[in-house]
Design a protein around this motif. Structure first.
Motif, PDB file in Angstrom:
ATOM      1  N   MET A 237      31.950  54.548  53.134  1.00 55.72           N
ATOM      2  CA  MET A 237      33.050  53.943  52.385  1.00 55.72           C
ATOM      3  C   MET A 237      32.783  54.029  50.881  1.00 55.72           C
ATOM      4  O   MET A 237      31.647  53.979  50.427  1.00 55.72           O
ATOM      5  CB  MET A 237      33.181  52.462  52.763  1.00 55.72           C
ATOM      6  N   HIS A 238      33.846  54.104  50.130  1.00 56.63           N
ATOM      7  CA  HIS A 238      33.831  54.053  48.673  1.00 56.63           C
ATOM      8  C   HIS A 238      33.147  52.754  48.237  1.00 56.63           C
ATOM      9  O   HIS A 238      33.362  51.705  48.830  1.00 56.63           O
ATOM     10  CB  HIS A 238      35.285  54.080  48.199  1.00 56.63           C
ATOM     11  N   HIS A 239      32.358  52.808  47.157  1.00 59.30           N
ATOM     12  CA  HIS A 239      31.659  51.603  46.705  1.00 59.30           C
ATOM     13  C   HIS A 239      32.606  50.502  46.223  1.00 59.30           C
ATOM     14  O   HIS A 239      32.199  49.353  46.089  1.00 59.30           O
ATOM     15  CB  HIS A 239      30.657  51.954  45.589  1.00 59.30           C
ATOM     16  N   VAL A 240      33.866  50.860  45.953  1.00 60.70           N
ATOM     17  CA  VAL A 240      34.830  49.845  45.546  1.00 60.70           C
ATOM     18  C   VAL A 240      35.481  49.168  46.759  1.00 60.70           C
ATOM     19  O   VAL A 240      36.285  48.253  46.604  1.00 60.70           O
ATOM     20  CB  VAL A 240      35.906  50.462  44.618  1.00 60.70           C
ATOM     21  N   GLU A 241      35.099  49.592  47.965  1.00 58.76           N
ATOM     22  CA  GLU A 241      35.672  49.002  49.178  1.00 58.76           C
ATOM     23  C   GLU A 241      34.569  48.616  50.167  1.00 58.76           C
ATOM     24  O   GLU A 241      34.505  49.149  51.273  1.00 58.76           O
ATOM     25  CB  GLU A 241      36.673  49.965  49.831  1.00 58.76           C
ATOM     26  N   PRO A 242      33.658  47.704  49.780  1.00 58.41           N
ATOM     27  CA  PRO A 242      32.637  47.258  50.731  1.00 58.41           C
ATOM     28  C   PRO A 242      33.284  46.675  51.987  1.00 58.41           C
ATOM     29  O   PRO A 242      34.334  46.036  51.920  1.00 58.41           O
ATOM     30  CB  PRO A 242      31.869  46.185  49.952  1.00 58.41           C
ATOM     31  N   MET A 243      32.660  46.952  53.122  1.00 59.73           N
ATOM     32  CA  MET A 243      33.192  46.563  54.430  1.00 59.73           C
ATOM     33  C   MET A 243      34.521  47.246  54.717  1.00 59.73           C
ATOM     34  O   MET A 243      35.278  46.824  55.588  1.00 59.73           O
ATOM     35  CB  MET A 243      33.338  45.048  54.549  1.00 59.73           C
ATOM     36  N   GLY A 244      34.832  48.322  53.971  1.00 62.18           N
ATOM     37  CA  GLY A 244      36.085  49.042  54.178  1.00 62.18           C
ATOM     38  C   GLY A 244      37.291  48.343  53.594  1.00 62.18           C
ATOM     39  O   GLY A 244      38.427  48.669  53.945  1.00 62.18           O
ATOM     40  N   VAL A 245      37.052  47.384  52.683  1.00 62.07           N
ATOM     41  CA  VAL A 245      38.150  46.571  52.138  1.00 62.07           C
ATOM     42  C   VAL A 245      38.189  46.710  50.620  1.00 62.07           C
ATOM     43  O   VAL A 245      37.278  46.255  49.921  1.00 62.07           O
ATOM     44  CB  VAL A 245      37.986  45.088  52.513  1.00 62.07           C
ATOM     45  N   SER A 246      39.239  47.332  50.111  1.00 57.89           N
ATOM     46  CA  SER A 246      39.496  47.349  48.676  1.00 57.89           C
ATOM     47  C   SER A 246      40.479  46.229  48.344  1.00 57.89           C
ATOM     48  O   SER A 246      41.030  45.578  49.236  1.00 57.89           O
ATOM     49  CB  SER A 246      40.095  48.687  48.249  1.00 57.89           C
ATOM     50  N   ALA A 247      40.713  46.012  47.066  1.00 58.81           N
ATOM     51  CA  ALA A 247      41.705  45.011  46.666  1.00 58.81           C
ATOM     52  C   ALA A 247      43.077  45.361  47.231  1.00 58.81           C
ATOM     53  O   ALA A 247      43.837  44.482  47.652  1.00 58.81           O
ATOM     54  CB  ALA A 247      41.768  44.928  45.143  1.00 58.81           C
ATOM     55  N   PHE A 248      43.393  46.650  47.270  1.00 62.39           N
ATOM     56  CA  PHE A 248      44.694  47.079  47.787  1.00 62.39           C
ATOM     57  C   PHE A 248      44.818  46.726  49.275  1.00 62.39           C
ATOM     58  O   PHE A 248      45.865  46.266  49.734  1.00 62.39           O
ATOM     59  CB  PHE A 248      44.868  48.580  47.575  1.00 62.39           C
ATOM     60  N   THR A 249      43.738  46.960  50.020  1.00 57.86           N
ATOM     61  CA  THR A 249      43.735  46.618  51.443  1.00 57.86           C
ATOM     62  C   THR A 249      43.908  45.119  51.632  1.00 57.86           C
ATOM     63  O   THR A 249      44.641  44.673  52.516  1.00 57.86           O
ATOM     64  CB  THR A 249      42.411  47.073  52.077  1.00 57.86           C
ATOM     65  N   ARG A 297      33.205  44.179  44.661  1.00 54.95           N
ATOM     66  CA  ARG A 297      33.901  44.807  43.536  1.00 54.95           C
ATOM     67  C   ARG A 297      35.273  44.181  43.368  1.00 54.95           C
ATOM     68  O   ARG A 297      35.766  43.482  44.232  1.00 54.95           O
ATOM     69  CB  ARG A 297      34.072  46.315  43.764  1.00 54.95           C
ATOM     70  N   GLY A 298      35.898  44.493  42.232  1.00 57.36           N
ATOM     71  CA  GLY A 298      37.204  43.931  41.944  1.00 57.36           C
ATOM     72  C   GLY A 298      38.324  44.930  42.173  1.00 57.36           C
ATOM     73  O   GLY A 298      38.288  45.715  43.115  1.00 57.36           O
ATOM     74  N   ILE A 299      39.301  44.903  41.293  1.00 56.92           N
ATOM     75  CA  ILE A 299      40.480  45.758  41.425  1.00 56.92           C
ATOM     76  C   ILE A 299      40.271  47.035  40.607  1.00 56.92           C
ATOM     77  O   ILE A 299      39.793  46.986  39.473  1.00 56.92           O
ATOM     78  CB  ILE A 299      41.745  45.015  40.945  1.00 56.92           C
ATOM     79  N   ALA A 300      40.628  48.182  41.211  1.00 64.70           N
ATOM     80  CA  ALA A 300      40.613  49.475  40.511  1.00 64.70           C
ATOM     81  C   ALA A 300      39.244  49.799  39.931  1.00 64.70           C
ATOM     82  O   ALA A 300      39.116  50.195  38.770  1.00 64.70           O
ATOM     83  CB  ALA A 300      41.689  49.513  39.426  1.00 64.70           C
ATOM     84  N   ALA A 307      39.436  40.149  37.451  1.00 58.23           N
ATOM     85  CA  ALA A 307      40.692  39.708  38.076  1.00 58.23           C
ATOM     86  C   ALA A 307      40.735  38.200  38.256  1.00 58.23           C
ATOM     87  O   ALA A 307      41.768  37.644  38.610  1.00 58.23           O
ATOM     88  CB  ALA A 307      40.869  40.386  39.433  1.00 58.23           C
ATOM     89  N   ASP A 308      39.604  37.519  38.042  1.00 61.07           N
ATOM     90  CA  ASP A 308      39.539  36.074  38.251  1.00 61.07           C
ATOM     91  C   ASP A 308      38.763  35.443  37.101  1.00 61.07           C
ATOM     92  O   ASP A 308      37.528  35.402  37.116  1.00 61.07           O
ATOM     93  CB  ASP A 308      38.857  35.763  39.583  1.00 61.07           C
ATOM     94  N   PRO A 309      39.473  34.915  36.098  1.00 60.69           N
ATOM     95  CA  PRO A 309      38.787  34.313  34.945  1.00 60.69           C
ATOM     96  C   PRO A 309      37.982  33.068  35.298  1.00 60.69           C
ATOM     97  O   PRO A 309      37.171  32.609  34.486  1.00 60.69           O
ATOM     98  CB  PRO A 309      39.943  33.972  33.988  1.00 60.69           C
ATOM     99  N   ASN A 310      38.201  32.518  36.518  1.00 62.66           N
ATOM    100  CA  ASN A 310      37.443  31.338  36.924  1.00 62.66           C
ATOM    101  C   ASN A 310      36.041  31.675  37.413  1.00 62.66           C
ATOM    102  O   ASN A 310      35.208  30.777  37.609  1.00 62.66           O
ATOM    103  CB  ASN A 310      38.190  30.596  38.040  1.00 62.66           C
ATOM    104  N   THR A 311      35.772  32.974  37.628  1.00 65.60           N
ATOM    105  CA  THR A 311      34.455  33.392  38.102  1.00 65.60           C
ATOM    106  C   THR A 311      33.393  32.979  37.081  1.00 65.60           C
ATOM    107  O   THR A 311      33.639  33.031  35.872  1.00 65.60           O
ATOM    108  CB  THR A 311      34.429  34.922  38.280  1.00 65.60           C
TER     109      THR A 311
END
Length: 681
Positions: A237-249, A297-300, A307-311
């Motif tokens: 999987m792409h490193h931006v989609e750990p566990m096969g989950v991207s932000a888009f997914t 990872r975050g978005i894009a 994507a989350d200023p509260n982090t």
């Protein structure tokens, strides 16, 4: 026929007649034609490789070889056999007028078949991408075939099909993607993915990440994974989609479930993120030979906190959050993947590298740590050198032949010599568990792929000079020496950052610089107040600029505009010199597609940037007429780019190669240049 009985029969056929030693093998003759004996117990991957063998023999001889599960009583045969020993070692042996191809795993047997195809039949592994067809022959005969492979240097050797805008729309779409991103609306055709996987195997790669941002629950995207697994490749999987989950997914999942769009944040919405991870882990666990990717990872391809200023704002807190996520993911993999020790990786890209270097990441045991070069093919990040290797982890590397958005993308820029230097460091560190190469659309990076394939398979045996001599002789024959010098002149033309020694004017970088200047000109001519506010804003360090720094210094550094323009001119002159040399040799079709087209594109982009920079300097000095004339000159390189693209699109097969060119989007850049010219009128 059962396997045990087959082995007995197999052995009998290889016993030489008493007092006679027969090591010759005739595959096709004027009155003879061997068969391929493929036991029914062999895997689909081996069967598909055997079918490729049949196809290649047909290309060479116009004769079709039969595949059978039993050897006929008369005539020679290619006998294919897998004897599982959990390695990719293979052997080719001719004896008693037969040829035996054996492998110590399914992939070992596949590699043995393709080795015979390449080294004995003379079929180029990259034939699909470079249109180099094998020589026609009426007879295929060898006095002796005897080859024993070595164990590969790198255990997992892979391709990452990333930023694949050209592949995506080259053939008819494989289906639609539900993704809020302009570059990936279509799915690569399964027919193309089949050829991608076949080529990877012919080059002895055993791993693939088949696309950017795969949603395994979309049947069209799952089909790409299926093309890889049926051929025996490991899939990751792409490193931006750990566990096969991207932000888009993630967004797609919640929209489908309840119509909501919750914040994609493991900090603010941990249970919602975990729910999607769990579902996708169950789906990916169904895939044979999956290599898991963990991380956060975050978005894009950005850090999650953008994507989350509260982090949390400190690196230590952010590292702790990522570490907690990886620990959860590692446990989840144990629950869904029933293999005794499934392979798991984490790729230290961007902020991952920075946080790891600072000691803020706790990576779970038995996870392969993958260091990234972060500057395309030029150097490893600091954490590669500073991380202490420990026995609880294995180590590997992520290497770029292509890197969006800085480049290379539409042209090759990393030479085999540079690749050898960087991979040598990985071998010396013992980071040989895993190597994934970002090869994007493949066709632009044939030389680099060929060299890398040899290095990853047997680094100790790789000899750069020997490789170069053989490669250029293979493709250019009598012109090999002259054309090798031309390629080298091209590779040497790129200007480097004096501090980091990384390129500052690759195709993506010239595109970014010229585009930014043109947008500045547009704003400067239409709204001077906003333009001044923009200049003031750029002086302040933002979260985005901090993130960009984590990728390593691939910029022009602290060069003034005048000094940067001087670098542009130096690169242009070096490229012109390469072009001058190119006009002195016979320009074969391969030379035009593999070199000349790329040279023209790069020279045109450099010239475009030159005129745009000069126009900006002229406008800043209130020389409007000169600025307009310079921008009109900046339009001319786009004509040359079209000429270059025409070289690469000759023939029906390649006619639509640039249809999906949306990353650089050169048509839009020409339009932007025209818009600024109009404003100056």
């Amino acid at each position: 026929m059962k396997l045990g009985l087959f082995v007995i029969v197999f052995s009998l056929f290889f016993l030489p007649c008493q007092g006679q030693k027969e090591e010759s093998f005739e595959l096709v003759g004027s009155h003879t034609q061997a068969v391929i004996v493929l036991p029914k117990t062999e895997s689909e991957a081996v069967r598909l490789a055997a079918e490729d063998l049949v196809s290649d023999i047909q290309k060479i001889t116009d004769k079709t070889i039969e595949i059978t599960s039993q050897k006929p009583t008369q005539g020679g045969a290619i006998l294919i056999q897998t004897t599982p020993k959990n390695s990719e070692v293979y052997r080719l042996t001719s004896q008693n007028k037969n040829l035996l191809i054996t492998g110590e795993s399914d992939l070992g047997t596949v590699f043995g078949i393709y080795h015979f195809i390449e080294h004995y039949l003379g079929v180029d592994p990259m034939y699909f991408w470079n249109d180099k067809e094998p020589e026609k022959k009426t007879r295929l005969f060898w006095e002796k075939v005897d080859y024993q492979s070595v164990n590969s240097t790198f255990k997992f050797r892979g391709w990452f099909i990333n930023d694949e805008d050209l592949l995506t729309e080259w053939y008819a779409s494989g289906g639609k993607r539900n993704i809020d991103y302009p570059y990936y609306q279509e799915v690569v055709s399964p027919k193309i993915m089949e050829k991608v996987c076949e080529t990877a195997l012919r080059k002895k790669f055993n791993l693939i990440i088949p696309a950017s941002f795969i949603d395994i629950r979309n049947p069209a995207e799952a089909a790409l994974v299926k093309e890889a697994t049926k051929r025996g490749l490991y899939v990751s999987m792409h490193h931006v989609e750990p566990m096969g989950v991207s932000a888009f997914t993630y967004f797609n999942y919640w929209k489908e479930k309840d119509g909501s769009k919750p914040l994609f944040s493991y900090y603010s919405n941990p249970e919602k993120v975990k729910e999607v991870w769990r579902l996708y882990a169950q789906e990916w666990a169904k895939i044979p030979n999956v290599i898991w990717q963990i991380g956060l990872r975050g978005i894009a391809d950005r850090p999650m906190w953008m994507a989350d200023p509260n982090t949390p704002q400190t690196d230590a807190e952010r590292g702790r959050l990522i570490s907690e996520a990886m620990a959860f993911q590692r446990q989840l993999i144990k629950e869904v993947d029933k293999r005794p020790n499934p392979p798991v990786t984490t790729t230290l890209w961007a902020e991952g590298s920075t946080l790891n270097q600072a000691g803020h990441l706790k990576i779970p045991e038995n996870v392969t740590v993958v260091f990234a070069d972060n500057s395309p093919g030029w150097r490893w990040q600091a954490d590669f050198f500073e991380t202490k290797r420990v026995p609880t982890h294995k180590y590997g590397v992520y290497y770029h032949h292509q890197l969006w958005s800085s480049g290379p993308h539409l042209v090759p820029i990393v030479s085999p010599a540079q690749t050898e230097r960087v991979l040598q460091q990985a071998v010396e560190k013992g980071d040989i568990e895993y190597c994934i190469l970002n090869v994007s659309n493949i066709r632009e990076f044939g030389l680099g792929i060929d060299a890398s394939a040899q290095m990853l398979w047997d680094f100790k045996a790789f000899d750069l000079q020997k490789f170069n001599n053989q490669w250029f002789e293979k493709y250019y024959h009598q012109q090999a020496n002259d054309i090798q010098k031309i390629y080298q002149a091209y590779f040497d033309s790129f200007r480097l950052n004096p501090q980091s020694q990384t390129p500052i004017l690759m195709d993506g970088q010239t595109n970014q610089l010229a585009t930014r200047i043109l947008n500045d000109l547009k704003l400067q001519l239409t709204d001077s107040t906003r333009y001044q506010a923009l200049l003031k804003q750029r002086k302040q360090e933002s979260e985005e600029s901090k993130w960009a720094k984590s990728l390593g210094d691939m910029s022009s550094g602290n060069l003034s505009r005048e000094d940067l323009l001087e670098e542009v001119l130096l690169q242009k002159n070096a490229l012109l010199n390469a072009e001058k040399l190119a006009h002195k040799v016979e320009q074969t079709p391969f030379f035009k597609t593999d070199f000349l087209a790329h040279l023209k594109i790069m020279l045109s982009l450099t010239t475009w940037l030159e005129h745009v920079m000069k126009a900006k300097l002229a406008l800043d000095h209130h020389q409007l007429t000169q600025a307009k004339q310079l921008l009109q000159k900046a339009l001319l390189p786009f004509e040359t780019i079209r000429e270059a693209q025409a070289l690469k699109t000759q023939g029906e097969k390649w006619a639509l190669w640039y249809r999906g060119e949306k990353k650089m989007n050169l048509k839009a850049k020409e339009k932007l240049t025209r818009e600024v010219v109009e404003l100056l009128k």
